[in-house]
Design a protein around this motif. Structure first.
Motif, PDB file in Angstrom:
ATOM      1  N   VAL A 207       4.500   9.331  -1.419  1.00 49.90           N
ATOM      2  CA  VAL A 207       4.656  10.748  -0.776  1.00 49.90           C
ATOM      3  C   VAL A 207       4.052  11.625  -1.442  1.00 49.90           C
ATOM      4  O   VAL A 207       4.402  12.012  -2.407  1.00 49.90           O
ATOM      5  N   GLY A 208       2.994  12.339  -0.618  1.00 53.21           N
ATOM      6  CA  GLY A 208       2.221  13.422  -1.211  1.00 53.21           C
ATOM      7  C   GLY A 208       2.577  14.848  -0.695  1.00 53.21           C
ATOM      8  O   GLY A 208       2.394  15.568  -1.240  1.00 53.21           O
ATOM      9  N   CYS A 209       2.868  14.723   0.772  1.00 52.27           N
ATOM     10  CA  CYS A 209       2.826  16.133   1.199  1.00 52.27           C
ATOM     11  C   CYS A 209       3.818  16.112   2.511  1.00 52.27           C
ATOM     12  O   CYS A 209       4.288  17.333   2.745  1.00 52.27           O
ATOM     13  N   GLU A 210       4.299  15.128   2.902  1.00 51.18           N
ATOM     14  CA  GLU A 210       5.215  14.833   4.084  1.00 51.18           C
ATOM     15  C   GLU A 210       4.826  15.663   5.217  1.00 51.18           C
ATOM     16  O   GLU A 210       5.580  15.896   6.101  1.00 51.18           O
ATOM     17  N   HIS A 211       3.730  16.165   5.327  1.00 47.18           N
ATOM     18  CA  HIS A 211       3.049  16.733   6.550  1.00 47.18           C
ATOM     19  C   HIS A 211       1.759  16.329   7.010  1.00 47.18           C
ATOM     20  O   HIS A 211       0.876  16.957   7.742  1.00 47.18           O
ATOM     21  N   GLY A 212       1.265  15.298   6.832  1.00 49.05           N
ATOM     22  CA  GLY A 212       0.226  14.578   7.314  1.00 49.05           C
ATOM     23  C   GLY A 212      -1.090  14.805   6.794  1.00 49.05           C
ATOM     24  O   GLY A 212      -2.070  14.202   7.244  1.00 49.05           O
ATOM     25  N   VAL A 213      -1.240  15.449   5.811  1.00 52.81           N
ATOM     26  CA  VAL A 213      -2.517  15.908   5.157  1.00 52.81           C
ATOM     27  C   VAL A 213      -3.096  14.908   4.240  1.00 52.81           C
ATOM     28  O   VAL A 213      -4.232  14.535   4.355  1.00 52.81           O
ATOM     29  N   CYS A 214      -2.268  14.434   3.274  1.00 51.02           N
ATOM     30  CA  CYS A 214      -2.912  13.878   1.887  1.00 51.02           C
ATOM     31  C   CYS A 214      -3.209  12.222   2.229  1.00 51.02           C
ATOM     32  O   CYS A 214      -4.066  11.782   1.413  1.00 51.02           O
ATOM     33  N   GLY A 215      -2.560  11.612   3.249  1.00 56.27           N
ATOM     34  CA  GLY A 215      -2.659  10.256   3.153  1.00 56.27           C
ATOM     35  C   GLY A 215      -2.085   9.163   2.064  1.00 56.27           C
ATOM     36  O   GLY A 215      -2.255   8.047   2.146  1.00 56.27           O
ATOM     37  N   ALA A 216      -1.288   9.894   1.214  1.00 56.95           N
ATOM     38  CA  ALA A 216      -0.796   9.135   0.094  1.00 56.95           C
ATOM     39  C   ALA A 216       0.161   7.976   0.765  1.00 56.95           C
ATOM     40  O   ALA A 216       0.428   6.773   0.043  1.00 56.95           O
ATOM     41  N   CYS A 217       0.591   8.273   1.884  1.00 53.42           N
ATOM     42  CA  CYS A 217       1.608   7.411   2.566  1.00 53.42           C
ATOM     43  C   CYS A 217       0.770   6.505   3.559  1.00 53.42           C
ATOM     44  O   CYS A 217       1.914   5.590   4.161  1.00 53.42           O
ATOM     45  N   SER A 218      -0.310   6.387   3.595  1.00 52.76           N
ATOM     46  CA  SER A 218      -0.673   5.548   4.767  1.00 52.76           C
ATOM     47  C   SER A 218      -0.313   3.985   4.771  1.00 52.76           C
ATOM     48  O   SER A 218      -0.206   3.411   3.549  1.00 52.76           O
TER      49      SER A 218
ATOM     50  N   SER B 113       2.597   6.932   7.375  1.00 54.94           N
ATOM     51  CA  SER B 113       4.225   6.774   7.487  1.00 54.94           C
ATOM     52  C   SER B 113       4.995   7.783   7.230  1.00 54.94           C
ATOM     53  O   SER B 113       6.281   7.943   7.488  1.00 54.94           O
ATOM     54  N   CYS B 114       4.471   9.157   6.952  1.00 55.47           N
ATOM     55  CA  CYS B 114       5.415  10.373   6.896  1.00 55.47           C
ATOM     56  C   CYS B 114       5.666  10.977   8.204  1.00 55.47           C
ATOM     57  O   CYS B 114       6.419  11.893   8.377  1.00 55.47           O
ATOM     58  N   LEU B 115       4.544  10.639   9.160  1.00 51.45           N
ATOM     59  CA  LEU B 115       4.584  11.209  10.544  1.00 51.45           C
ATOM     60  C   LEU B 115       5.042  10.270  11.383  1.00 51.45           C
ATOM     61  O   LEU B 115       4.930  10.331  12.468  1.00 51.45           O
TER      62      LEU B 115
HETATM   63  S1  FES Z   1       2.539  12.155   2.673  1.00 49.74           S
HETATM   64 FE1  FES Z   1       0.918  13.135   2.798  1.00 49.74          FE
HETATM   65  S2  FES Z   1       0.214  12.225   4.717  1.00 49.74           S
HETATM   66 FE2  FES Z   1       2.032  11.570   4.219  1.00 49.74          FE
END
Ligand code: FES
Ligand SMILES: Cc1cc2nc3c(=O)[nH]c(=O)nc-3n(C[C@H](O)[C@H](O)[C@H](O)COP(=O)(O)OP(=O)(O)OC[C@H]3O[C@@H](n4cnc5c(N)ncnc54)[C@H](O)[C@@H]3O)c2cc1C
Ligand code: FES
Lengths: 161, 801, 291
Positions: A40-51, A61-63
């Protein structure tokens, strides 16, 4: 707290549980399924750490709430290696090229790159950059990541059909 | 090729495998049974007195375990230490009495899940009485300005003017003087992992266990001080993988808060910042500086003297950030032979979140100011920008070279690195490309930067800025242990945030002992087991941890030789150690192999040299080379022993219509002495350049006229993606350092230290045909386009209707 | 950043969805791809009591050509539109715009209906819908309705869509003949929301003069705007640089941009003129290439 039953196939294995309705898919994978490779890097869809791959397609997967994924198949970074633990060609290329430093973005990067190679085994450099553009890395400046995908492309091209 | 068998060779890192398989263990992966979660109530005001806090509704929510205010924290903890002696500035994890910036933590809620904690945080009612505040550092210095810390009596945290050499005389002698002003906007390293900490109070033995994504010297010491605990009552687990840091993962207020809560509640407590908390109040912004630079120089480009004023808007609490004005003292003239310097360093408090250490500890902004001034000298004299640099470079035969601020540069060959990079970049052809683009009516420019990375820092910046603090020791350590079956394990005293310390230590230890680094295990001690260390700050680990590992491994060899000498009945100087075995120089058949030597050490005390300790292990604690001296009264100091050099050449193009900058080509020449693992060093450089491009073009923690942080999420704070970063060509060069075991220097800040200056140089070169300069980072498209529009309007006016 | 409590229901059909919406009396929200709604909920800027998931409703999915209309189901993924040959052939403007919507992973989940319903003034798909004068088909428990995209937007993230309504389909007009399209936007990084965006579509007559044209601008006003007057300037005339510049400044004059940290209002207005000109140039070039 609202809770709901969820059934998933995670890395080929069925999983089911009752989770808080408001749990995101990434939190579900990390906390309920117990796979902490997805970050989890941002929880708003920008960083992609949760792909992760959702039925084979890379998504954030945070979205998504876990309940939305009910009945779907998820692949996380833990599912990229062969069942015997052998690294996938991309994982191996990431290692070979040192396509990471802190490793935090790495699962997302691998997922994005895997999805690319699955769809297009011979991507151009432009395709590679486009496929990785939704995943932020703060360590590498992306160069060794792009190099790694190129290496995997080359190696996979060498494999006789 | 090199004299080394492992050092400097291509080798897969030890760390990567766990990360590519999803098996890293970051702080958010640490779960303890019965663990509680913290959410925070943040200040909506830049300054306000805190009135009543109503926590009843929050406490009544099922699942909520505690709601804690600043008043409670202040009763039970000591203020957080910071780098300056400012008794009127008291810093606690939660605001006490008043808030001082938007996003400051006011109340902490502990609950069974983060979701519930956030639900409860919404129910806390805080009465605020807004107060006057100040956001602009120049305004903050004006008489009558609202005071960020009324008890301190001023917004000035630090000011000192240093004069080294005959500045007045050199200015009088010089043919020209040229002043420039540049502004380095507030940005930071912004790792993809936020800060997190988990703490558990172990009642059975009065011990606070801490897992944190930490990169900070003396972190356990600070926690112990704040929590009023003995240092040995805190156990920090350094085996947590840190998801990027580059300076900012300090999290001291987080850790004090969580440590306090864990002890109060007698349960494991965790705080993982979410991205919004991280950006607005996570204490992770970097330098925010205005520079005035005046150079005194001759008609032939010789720069005689420099005056620099650096005014840093450090936000609300000093932390260690004012000390970021100190590091540049150690490279204040860059790679140039400037004979005298006046440096005024000013740290000002404003109602913004606090600054923290950011990659380079203040050196990148300073390099940007120096490099911009150099470019302007070239423009003023009509000289080539590289010619001016070469005219002033310290020459390779002049090392060790003492700069006016009292620091010796260890080694270098700046001219050679630049020459190599120019050749690789095919600069002539690059210039032709730029000119061809210009001929098509496009705005194209080439940028240069040549600058230094001071590395291996010691603690001398502390006494330099705070005479009350006479810390000079800044050691690093490593323990190497050979087990009873001959396996080698090295233990290090720090956590790692992607720098590859395990690979570093394995490579150096393997090199010394002649063993394949893959066979050497490297583990992270916890803070109770660890030998003293100072964490991977100041671009120091290749030097300091590498040096400590080499030192420990060499001791192992010495012991082995002593054991062999005793058993072979030969003098030590007639024996040689090779890949674990000891040979008799006079009779190659007389030898003891590793297994035998290890067996003697571990099992056969009767065969050990008398007085030697059993087993086979060694520890090495190393002080920074040339460290351990106090600054002189006029502020001459040696903070860093080793100086890496980098030079950048970049081609950019600006879209006239939108003001957007596209980077077409990038070359960086780099000399960081002996490279231990090329992939790691290259990775740092690529990442540093990308980070520098971000600081120069995209990233800014801007505040609006209401004191609100505008760029509080990843939607507004723009980290460059793969589209914004070009392919980068690195050009390696090696001038070994005479001060380190293998000639290594630091590289953890490489790229970042010069890339922003290079971008600025390129953009200004592109705009130079129009007579426009931009003197502010980041160079947002709107700023560039506005300058172009102003120019058009201006020309239109002058041409007249 | 955890969403507030909500209840969740998966709608199996359009009828099911509108019934759930009606029953919730304004407390429910549809969720399609979730690429906008989930972050809003995580930041607690949206806190619906009930989420009605329309993700799996088959009848909301698909792209079909019927006469001179391209029908796109509201639940169709942006990625599917991007890959659709039909879209690429028949509504070039949409094909050009779609790649600017976020990143591939966003488009794998995000739907056309979600984007249009959300109504971000800088979003590409609302801009295309407004520019082309798309028709939005809607459904409530009271029955079906339709509305022109040009009448749909009231302000940033506000539309005329009632709380109990669902967009089911987006009908885009297909232009035949010597048609060309252009789409340009300026976003700080590729994939970001645009600071300003411009869409243009032209049809040329046999002699290369403009028979009809549409111009739209996004990110520079509270809603995406169709610049009819600017487009009218082009009709019957040859699209040369001077004319294009005139139309571009006419379009820019219609904007009411706001200032923010990414740029001043004046910057956005100038940007609009630049982008409209580029879009028109591309459109003209593309149209001229059609025999
Ligand atoms: S946590 Fe950054 S895009 Fe999902
Ligand atoms: C990192 C990131 C970058 C992005 N970049 C861009 C960009 O550059 N340009 C851009 O345009 N968008 C961008 N988006 C938004 C993205 O395109 C969304 O997918 C889209 O705006 C919403 O579609 P959705 O299907 O995900 O809708 P949801 O998030 O599911 O819903 C959005 C809203 O629409 C309503 N809604 C959904 N479907 C319907 C329907 N059929 N009828 C009525 N109401 C409905 C929902 O109730 C909700 O209010 C970005 C998103 C992210 C996370
Ligand atoms: S490897 Fe650290 S963020 Fe990518």
């Amino acid at each position: 707290m609202n809770r709901q039953a969820v059934r998933l196939t995670v890395n080929g294995k069925p999983w089911h549980g009752e989770v808080p309705t408001r749990l995101t898919l990434v939190d579900c994978l990390r906390e309920e399924v117990g796979l902490t490779g997805t970050h989890v890097g941002c929880e708003h869809g920008v960083c992609g750490a949760c792909s992760v791959l959702l039925d084979g397609e890379p998504v954030r997967s945070c979205l998504m709430f876990a309940v939305q994924a009910d009945g779907r198949a998820i692949t996380t970074v833990e599912g990229l290696a062969a069942p015997d633990g052998a690294l996938s060609p991309l994982q191996d290329a990431f290692w070979e090229c040192h396509a990471l430093q802190c490793g935090y973005c790495t699962p997302g990067m691998l997922i994005a790159a895997h999805a690319l190679i699955a769809r297009n085994p011979a991507p151009s450099d432009g395709d590679i950059r486009e496929a990785l553009a939704g995943n932020l890395c703060r360590c590498t400046g992306y160069q060794q990541i792009v190099d790694a995908v190129r290496l995997a492309r080359r190696r996979m091209g060498e494999v006789p059909p | 090729m090199s004299e080394y068998r492992y050092v400097g060779r291509k080798r897969r890192t030890k760390e990567d495998r766990r990360f590519i398989t999803g098996l890293g263990r970051y702080v958010a992966d640490v779960t303890l049974p019965g663990m509680s979660h913290v959410a925070l109530v943040l200040s909506p005001h830049p300054a306000a007195r805190i009135g009543a806090i109503d926590t009843a509704a929050a406490l009544a929510l099922p699942g909520v375990q505690a709601v804690v205010t600043g008043a409670e924290i202040a009763r039970h903890t000591n203020p957080i230490l910071h780098g300056l002696a400012l008794p009127g500035v008291r810093w606690y994890p939660l605001a006490v009495g008043q808030v001082r910036y938007v996003g400051e933590w006011v109340v902490a809620v502990v609950a069974a899940s983060r979701h519930i904690a956030e639900d409860a945080a919404e129910l806390v009612r805080v009465d605020y009485e807004p107060m006057a505040w100040v956001g602009d550092p120049e305004a903050a210095l004006a008489p009558g300005a609202p005071l960020v810390h009324p008890d301190h009596g001023s917004n000035l945290f630090y000011r000192r003017t240093f004069v080294w050499g005959d500045v007045a005389g050199d200015f009088a002698k010089a043919h020209h003087r040229l002043a420039s002003k540049v502004y380095w906007g507030r940005s930071a390293t912004v790792p993809i992992e936020t800060f997190g900490v988990v703490a558990n109070w172990n009642r059975g033995n009065d011990l606070l266990d801490v897992w944190a994504s930490i990169q900070m010297p003396k972190y356990p010491d600070q926690m112990a001080h704040c929590l009023r605990l003995p240092l040995n009552a805190i156990r920090v687990h350094y085996d947590v993988d840190v998801g990027g840091s580059y300076g900012v993962k300090r999290g001291i207020k987080h850790s004090v808060l969580v440590g306090y809560l864990a002890r109060k509640l007698l349960m494991p407590v965790r705080l993982i910042e979410d991205r919004l908390e991280n950006m607005v109040g996570g204490d992770m912004h970097g330098p925010d500086r205005r520079f005035d630079v005046t150079l005194a120089f001759d008609a032939d480009g010789l720069i005689r003297s420099m005056k620099m004023r650096a005014l840093d808007d450090i936000g609300c609490y000093p932390g260690r950030s004012p000390l970021q004005l100190a590091k540049p003292v150690g490279a204040i003239v860059g790679p140039y032979r400037i004979q005298s310097v006046e440096y005024e360093a000013v740290a000002v408090a404003t109602n913004k979140t606090s600054q923290v250490a950011v990659r380079g500890f203040g050196q990148a902004p300073t390099n940007y100011a120096i490099e911009t001034a150099i470019d302007r000298v070239a423009a003023h004299l009509g000289m080539d920008r590289l010619a001016v640099r070469r005219r002033n470079f310290i020459q390779s035969h002049e090392f060790p070279y003492r700069i006016p601020s009292g620091t010796d540069y260890d080694s270098g060959d700046y001219d050679a690195v630049l020459t190599k990079t120019v050749a690789r970049a095919k600069l002539e052809a690059l210039i032709a490309r730029r000119d061809a683009l210009r001929a098509e009516g496009r705005l194209a420019g080439i940028g240069f930067a040549t600058c230094l990375e001071p590395s291996g820092g010691n603690g001398a910046f502390e006494p330099l800025f705070n005479p009350a603090n006479d810390t000079t020791t800044w050691m690093e350590s490593c323990q190497v242990k050979v087990d009873a079956l001959g396996g080698v394990t090295a233990t290090i005293a720090t956590s790692t945030a992607g720098q590859g310390h395990q690979t570093l230590v394995a490579t150096v230890t393997g090199e010394e002992l002649g063993f394949d680094p893959d066979c050497i295990r490297v583990v992270h001690a916890d803070s109770l087991q660890a030998l003293p260390g100072n964490s991977p700050v100041a671009s120091r680990m290749a030097i300091m941890l590498g040096g400590a590992a080499a030192g420990a491994a060499r001791q192992i060899k010495e012991r082995v030789l002593a054991i062999a000498a005793h058993n072979l009945q030969r003098p030590v100087d007639r024996l040689v150690y090779r890949e674990g075995a000891v040979f008799d120089l006079d009779n190659e058949l007389r030898t003891l192999n590793w297994a035998e030597l290890v067996r003697i050490a571990h099992r056969k005390y009767h065969q050990m040299p008398p007085g030697m300790e059993p087993g086979l292990q060694a520890s090495y604690v190393w002080e920074v080379p040339k460290g351990g001296t106090m600054p002189t009264a006029d502020g001459r100091v040696q903070m860093y022993p080793c100086y890496s050099f980098e030079c950048h050449i970049a081609l950019v193009e600006i879209d006239r219509g939108t003001g957007q900058v596209a980077i077409r080509d990038w070359f960086m020449g780099h000399d960081c002495g002996t490279v231990i693992n090329p992939d790691i060093v290259h990775g740092m450089s690529y990442g540093g350049i990308a980070h520098g491009i971000g600081a120069a073009l995209y990233e800014e923690f801007a505040y609006d006229e209401n004191g609100q942080l505008v760029a509080g999420s990843f939607v507004d704070y723009l980290l460059p993606s793969v589209h914004e970063i070009p392919e980068i060509a690195l050009v390696d060069h090696c001038t070994p350092s005479p001060l380190t075991p293998m000639g290594q220097k630091g590289s953890g800040e490489s790229g970042y230290l010069g890339a922003p200056a290079a971008v600025a140089s390129a953009v200004n070169d592109a705009l130079s045909p129009l007579g426009i300069t931009i003197d502010r980072l980041p160079m947002h498209p709107s700023r560039i386009e506005q300058a172009l529009a102003d120019k058009r309007a201006d020309m239109g006016e002058r041409e007249g209707p | 950043m955890k969403a507030a409590e909500f209840a969740y229901a998966r709608a199996l059909s359009v009828a099911d969805a509108v019934a759930l919406l009606a029953a919730a009396a304004g407390e429910a929200k549809l969720i399609a791809g979730g690429q906008t709604l989930v972050p809003l909920m995580a930041m607690r800027l949206a806190r619906p009591a009930l989420l009605v998931d329309i993700d799996g409703i088959a009848e909301l999915n698909g792209i079909a050509m019927v006469g001179d209309t391209l029908r796109i189901g509201a639940g169709t993924r942006q990625a599917e539109i991007e890959r659709s040959g039909l879209v690429g052939r028949e509504v070039r403007l949409l094909a050009l715009a779609i790649g600017h919507v976020g990143h591939g992973q966003i488009r794998n989940r995000g739907t056309i209906g979600g984007s249009i319903a959300h109504g971000d003034p800088a979003a590409e798909l609302p801009l295309v819908a407004v520019t082309l004068g798309a028709t939005l088909l809607t459904e409530t428990s009271a029955g079906a309705g339709e509305i022109s995209a040009r009448d749909f937007y009231l302000g940033p993230m506000t539309t005329t869509l009632p709380a109990d309504a669902l967009i089911t389909r987006i009908d885009l007009p297909i232009w035949r003949g010597r048609v060309g399209a252009g789409f340009h936007e300026m976003s700080p990084r590729r994939g970001d929301f645009a600071l300003a965006a411009a869409a243009a579509q032209v049809e040329l007559d046999g002699r290369g003069r403009c028979r009809r044209a549409v111009i739209g601008v996004g990110g520079a006003a509270p809603t995406p705007i169709a610049c009819a007057d600017a487009a009218r300037l082009l009709e019957g005339r040859t699209l040369d640089d001077t004319l294009i510049a005139a139309a571009a400044s006419a379009a820019a004059a219609l904007t009411e941009p706001a200032s923010d940290s990414h740029g001043s209002a004046e910057y956005r207005r100038r940007l609009t003129a630049v982008l409209v000109a580029r879009a028109l140039k591309d459109a003209a070039t593309m149209a001229r290439a059609v025999p």
